[in-house]
Design a protein around this motif. Structure first.
Motif, PDB file in Angstrom:
ATOM      1  N   GLU A 162       0.821  -1.202   0.000  1.00 33.50           N
ATOM      2  CA  GLU A 162       0.000   0.000   0.000  1.00 33.50           C
ATOM      3  C   GLU A 162       0.860   1.259   0.000  1.00 33.50           C
ATOM      4  OE1 GLU A 162      -3.722  -0.539   2.674  1.00 33.50           O
ATOM      5  OE2 GLU A 162      -2.052  -1.455   3.754  1.00 33.50           O
ATOM      6  N   CYS A 163       0.430   2.248  -0.764  1.00 35.35           N
ATOM      7  CA  CYS A 163       1.002   3.589  -0.730  1.00 35.35           C
ATOM      8  C   CYS A 163       2.525   3.538  -0.873  1.00 35.35           C
ATOM      9  CB  CYS A 163       0.560   4.289   0.556  1.00 35.35           C
ATOM     10  SG  CYS A 163       0.813   6.069   0.599  1.00 35.35           S
ATOM     11  N   GLY A 184       7.480  -5.457 -16.148  1.00 31.12           N
ATOM     12  CA  GLY A 184       6.450  -5.981 -17.038  1.00 31.12           C
ATOM     13  C   GLY A 184       5.076  -6.112 -16.400  1.00 31.12           C
ATOM     14  N   ARG A 185       4.929  -5.635 -15.151  1.00 34.29           N
ATOM     15  CA  ARG A 185       3.659  -5.777 -14.431  1.00 34.29           C
ATOM     16  C   ARG A 185       2.838  -4.488 -14.470  1.00 34.29           C
ATOM     17  NH1 ARG A 185       2.324 -10.894 -12.430  1.00 34.29           N
ATOM     18  NH2 ARG A 185       4.243 -12.069 -12.067  1.00 34.29           N
ATOM     19  N   HIS A 186       1.595  -4.616 -14.005  1.00 37.68           N
ATOM     20  CA  HIS A 186       0.692  -3.476 -13.868  1.00 37.68           C
ATOM     21  C   HIS A 186       0.533  -3.176 -12.380  1.00 37.68           C
ATOM     22  CE1 HIS A 186      -0.176  -5.231 -17.778  1.00 37.68           C
ATOM     23  NE2 HIS A 186      -0.690  -4.061 -18.149  1.00 37.68           N
ATOM     24  N   VAL A 187       0.849  -1.940 -11.997  1.00 41.19           N
ATOM     25  CA  VAL A 187       0.806  -1.574 -10.581  1.00 41.19           C
ATOM     26  C   VAL A 187       0.213  -0.183 -10.420  1.00 41.19           C
ATOM     27  CG1 VAL A 187       2.840  -2.991 -10.058  1.00 41.19           C
ATOM     28  CG2 VAL A 187       3.129  -0.542 -10.555  1.00 41.19           C
ATOM     29  N   THR A 188      -0.264   0.090  -9.219  1.00 39.86           N
ATOM     30  CA  THR A 188      -0.645   1.442  -8.841  1.00 39.86           C
ATOM     31  C   THR A 188       0.219   1.853  -7.658  1.00 39.86           C
ATOM     32  OG1 THR A 188      -2.535   2.914  -8.419  1.00 39.86           O
ATOM     33  CG2 THR A 188      -2.462   0.845  -7.169  1.00 39.86           C
ATOM     34  N   GLY A 189       0.109   3.097  -7.282  1.00 40.25           N
ATOM     35  CA  GLY A 189       0.887   3.625  -6.165  1.00 40.25           C
ATOM     36  C   GLY A 189       0.620   5.104  -6.042  1.00 40.25           C
ATOM     37  N   HIS A 190       1.300   5.755  -5.127  1.00 44.15           N
ATOM     38  CA  HIS A 190       1.080   7.171  -4.861  1.00 44.15           C
ATOM     39  C   HIS A 190       1.529   7.998  -6.065  1.00 44.15           C
ATOM     40  CE1 HIS A 190       0.713  10.740  -2.291  1.00 44.15           C
ATOM     41  NE2 HIS A 190       0.122   9.940  -1.426  1.00 44.15           N
ATOM     42  N   PRO A 191       0.592   8.610  -6.819  1.00 40.63           N
ATOM     43  CA  PRO A 191       0.984   9.407  -7.991  1.00 40.63           C
ATOM     44  C   PRO A 191       1.546  10.759  -7.559  1.00 40.63           C
ATOM     45  CG  PRO A 191      -1.374   9.529  -7.684  1.00 40.63           C
ATOM     46  CD  PRO A 191      -0.862   8.585  -6.636  1.00 40.63           C
ATOM     47  N   ILE A 192       2.353  11.342  -8.410  1.00 38.95           N
ATOM     48  CA  ILE A 192       2.978  12.613  -8.058  1.00 38.95           C
ATOM     49  C   ILE A 192       1.929  13.709  -7.867  1.00 38.95           C
ATOM     50  CG2 ILE A 192       3.369  13.402 -10.424  1.00 38.95           C
ATOM     51  CD1 ILE A 192       6.175  14.351  -9.327  1.00 38.95           C
ATOM     52  N   ASP A 193       0.763  13.560  -8.498  1.00 38.51           N
ATOM     53  CA  ASP A 193      -0.320  14.540  -8.319  1.00 38.51           C
ATOM     54  C   ASP A 193      -0.737  14.645  -6.854  1.00 38.51           C
ATOM     55  OD1 ASP A 193      -1.603  14.541 -11.471  1.00 38.51           O
ATOM     56  OD2 ASP A 193      -0.517  12.772 -10.784  1.00 38.51           O
ATOM     57  N   TYR A 194      -0.601  13.558  -6.112  1.00 43.19           N
ATOM     58  CA  TYR A 194      -1.052  13.510  -4.724  1.00 43.19           C
ATOM     59  C   TYR A 194       0.092  13.653  -3.720  1.00 43.19           C
ATOM     60  CZ  TYR A 194      -5.395  11.647  -6.760  1.00 43.19           C
ATOM     61  OH  TYR A 194      -6.547  11.460  -7.492  1.00 43.19           O
ATOM     62  N   PRO A 228       9.682  10.761  -5.709  1.00 43.51           N
ATOM     63  CA  PRO A 228       8.366  10.666  -6.338  1.00 43.51           C
ATOM     64  C   PRO A 228       8.101   9.206  -6.699  1.00 43.51           C
ATOM     65  CG  PRO A 228       9.956  11.521  -7.912  1.00 43.51           C
ATOM     66  CD  PRO A 228      10.697  11.308  -6.620  1.00 43.51           C
ATOM     67  N   LEU A 229       7.234   8.558  -5.969  1.00 42.66           N
ATOM     68  CA  LEU A 229       7.008   7.127  -6.143  1.00 42.66           C
ATOM     69  C   LEU A 229       6.533   6.790  -7.551  1.00 42.66           C
ATOM     70  CD1 LEU A 229       6.865   4.257  -5.142  1.00 42.66           C
ATOM     71  CD2 LEU A 229       4.674   4.779  -4.044  1.00 42.66           C
ATOM     72  N   ARG A 263      -3.172   2.322  -3.897  1.00 38.21           N
ATOM     73  CA  ARG A 263      -2.607   3.659  -4.089  1.00 38.21           C
ATOM     74  C   ARG A 263      -2.311   4.395  -2.786  1.00 38.21           C
ATOM     75  NH1 ARG A 263      -6.291   7.266  -7.612  1.00 38.21           N
ATOM     76  NH2 ARG A 263      -7.376   7.589  -5.630  1.00 38.21           N
ATOM     77  N   SER A 264      -3.326   4.526  -1.926  1.00 39.32           N
ATOM     78  CA  SER A 264      -3.139   5.303  -0.702  1.00 39.32           C
ATOM     79  C   SER A 264      -4.311   5.073   0.240  1.00 39.32           C
ATOM     80  CB  SER A 264      -2.967   6.805  -1.015  1.00 39.32           C
ATOM     81  OG  SER A 264      -4.067   7.295  -1.760  1.00 39.32           O
ATOM     82  N   THR A 265      -4.467   5.981   1.197  1.00 40.68           N
ATOM     83  CA  THR A 265      -5.394   5.795   2.315  1.00 40.68           C
ATOM     84  C   THR A 265      -6.797   5.353   1.910  1.00 40.68           C
ATOM     85  OG1 THR A 265      -4.177   7.528   3.474  1.00 40.68           O
ATOM     86  CG2 THR A 265      -6.337   6.926   4.343  1.00 40.68           C
ATOM     87  N   ALA A 266      -7.399   6.061   0.995  1.00 40.77           N
ATOM     88  CA  ALA A 266      -8.792   5.796   0.636  1.00 40.77           C
ATOM     89  C   ALA A 266      -8.997   4.410   0.037  1.00 40.77           C
ATOM     90  CB  ALA A 266      -9.289   6.859  -0.335  1.00 40.77           C
ATOM     91  N   SER A 267      -7.926   3.796  -0.431  1.00 33.75           N
ATOM     92  CA  SER A 267      -8.025   2.483  -1.075  1.00 33.75           C
ATOM     93  C   SER A 267      -7.864   1.327  -0.099  1.00 33.75           C
ATOM     94  CB  SER A 267      -6.953   2.365  -2.170  1.00 33.75           C
ATOM     95  OG  SER A 267      -7.065   3.403  -3.110  1.00 33.75           O
ATOM     96  N   SER A 268      -7.647   1.616   1.184  1.00 37.70           N
ATOM     97  CA  SER A 268      -7.277   0.581   2.152  1.00 37.70           C
ATOM     98  C   SER A 268      -8.348  -0.485   2.338  1.00 37.70           C
ATOM     99  CB  SER A 268      -6.954   1.230   3.497  1.00 37.70           C
ATOM    100  OG  SER A 268      -5.948   2.203   3.353  1.00 37.70           O
ATOM    101  N   ALA A 269      -9.603  -0.071   2.502  1.00 37.96           N
ATOM    102  CA  ALA A 269     -10.674  -1.049   2.686  1.00 37.96           C
ATOM    103  C   ALA A 269     -10.839  -1.904   1.425  1.00 37.96           C
ATOM    104  CB  ALA A 269     -11.982  -0.341   3.032  1.00 37.96           C
ATOM    105  N   GLU A 270     -10.730  -1.265   0.259  1.00 39.50           N
ATOM    106  CA  GLU A 270     -10.826  -2.006  -0.993  1.00 39.50           C
ATOM    107  C   GLU A 270      -9.667  -2.991  -1.118  1.00 39.50           C
ATOM    108  OE1 GLU A 270     -11.027  -1.243  -5.849  1.00 39.50           O
ATOM    109  OE2 GLU A 270     -10.996   0.456  -4.456  1.00 39.50           O
ATOM    110  N   CYS A 271      -8.496  -2.573  -0.694  1.00 41.23           N
ATOM    111  CA  CYS A 271      -7.334  -3.464  -0.718  1.00 41.23           C
ATOM    112  C   CYS A 271      -7.604  -4.712   0.113  1.00 41.23           C
ATOM    113  CB  CYS A 271      -6.101  -2.731  -0.193  1.00 41.23           C
ATOM    114  SG  CYS A 271      -4.595  -3.725  -0.157  1.00 41.23           S
ATOM    115  N   GLY A 272      -8.194  -4.518   1.295  1.00 40.25           N
ATOM    116  CA  GLY A 272      -8.532  -5.655   2.134  1.00 40.25           C
ATOM    117  C   GLY A 272      -9.566  -6.563   1.489  1.00 40.25           C
TER     118      GLY A 272
END
Length: 288
Positions: A162-163, A184-194, A228-229, A263-272
């Protein structure tokens, strides 16, 4: 059979919701939880993640709800995470090339890693690396954590990050090949916009108990994050992979098995929730 999950948490400030979200999902599923920190110290939640209504400047809104603020404080004040397993005691330190016994040291290092993977990690079903700014300090470039991740990867077991904890995937790589395991993978994470322009802080074990002792007297502001992650992840996945920031969407969770990235905080419950679907329903792809 009851599943066993490892939660790795920073000792220098984790975001409460990013621990509580997947932890509640695992608890509801009846999983056994093992908490791990870099040196076995009790992890410290970031104070703002226990402060209802905390306003996040990049997002322009509150990111700490009453619910997660209370749950974070309740967990911290309980004895559940008082005695986590120590990565430093569990995994060996890789030898310096300058060691006069380098070859023998490395043979012993790999022998111990093989033993841990075969005899210990095989008993676990998933690994969760919790985010928060503290992950920049003691998780991102933690060789022992990289080896733990590589062990799960070798066993084809679920790895959720996470994050700023996602950084560990970018840097986890076989020491001989030096290519990230998310190439070669697809990932999300903390974007520079945030990313913060100012206010990135870390809180050690004395930040909450009132003693105000230790690193930065318990808290220090480093301004923007160390790195910048988004840029690191874009480079780590290479030309055949993809960083998916989902900027503008409330949440961002990606599954490219065995990896779950959040990605970050708001995604935590969805991650679980998605972690449970991966473990119970065999989900291997999500959101791309």
């Amino acid at each position: 059979m009851t599943k066993n999950v490892i939660f790795v948490v920073s000792e220098w400030g984790y975001w409460g919701e990013e621990l509580i979200g997947p932890l509640e999902a695992c608890d509801a599923a009846g999983y056994n939880i093992t908490f791990v920190t870099p040196t076995g110290k009790k992890p410290t939640p970031l104070t703002v993640s226990m402060t209802p209504g905390y306003f996040d400047p990049p997002l322009g809104r509150s990111v700490t709800s009453d619910y997660y603020a209370q749950k974070t404080r309740e967990l911290y004040e309980s004895d559940r995470i008082d005695h986590p397993k120590s990565l430093a005691d569990w995994f060996p330190q890789r030898a310096y090339p300058s060691s006069p016994t380098y070859l023998r040291d490395m043979e012993a290092y790999y022998r111990r890693l093989d033993e841990i993977v075969a005899n210990e990690l095989s008993g676990y079903d998933a690994l969760v690396v919790v985010g928060g700014s503290g992950a920049l300090v003691d998780l991102a470039n933690n060789q022992r954590l990289h080896d733990l991740i590589l062990g799960f990867y070798q066993l084809n077991k679920v790895i959720a990050t996470e994050c700023y904890g996602v950084t560990c995937l970018a840097f986890a790589r076989d020491f001989r090949e030096k290519r990230s395991i998310i190439w070669g993978r697809h990932v999300t994470g903390h974007p520079i916009d945030y990313d913060y322009l100012d206010g990135t802080g870390f809180e050690g074990p004395h930040a909450i108990d009132g003693s105000n002792q230790g690193f930065g007297d318990g808290f220090i502001n480093f301004g923007p994050p160390f790195y910048p992650l988004e840029y690191i992840l874009r480079d780590a996945v290479g030309p055949e992979g993809q960083f998916i920031g989902r900027v503008g969407h409330t949440t961002s969770v990606i599954v490219d098995y065995p990896f779950i990235t959040s990605r970050s905080t708001a995604s935590s419950a969805e991650c679980g929730r998605i972690l449970i679907e991966v473990l119970e329903k065999g989900l291997t792809r999500y959101n791309w």
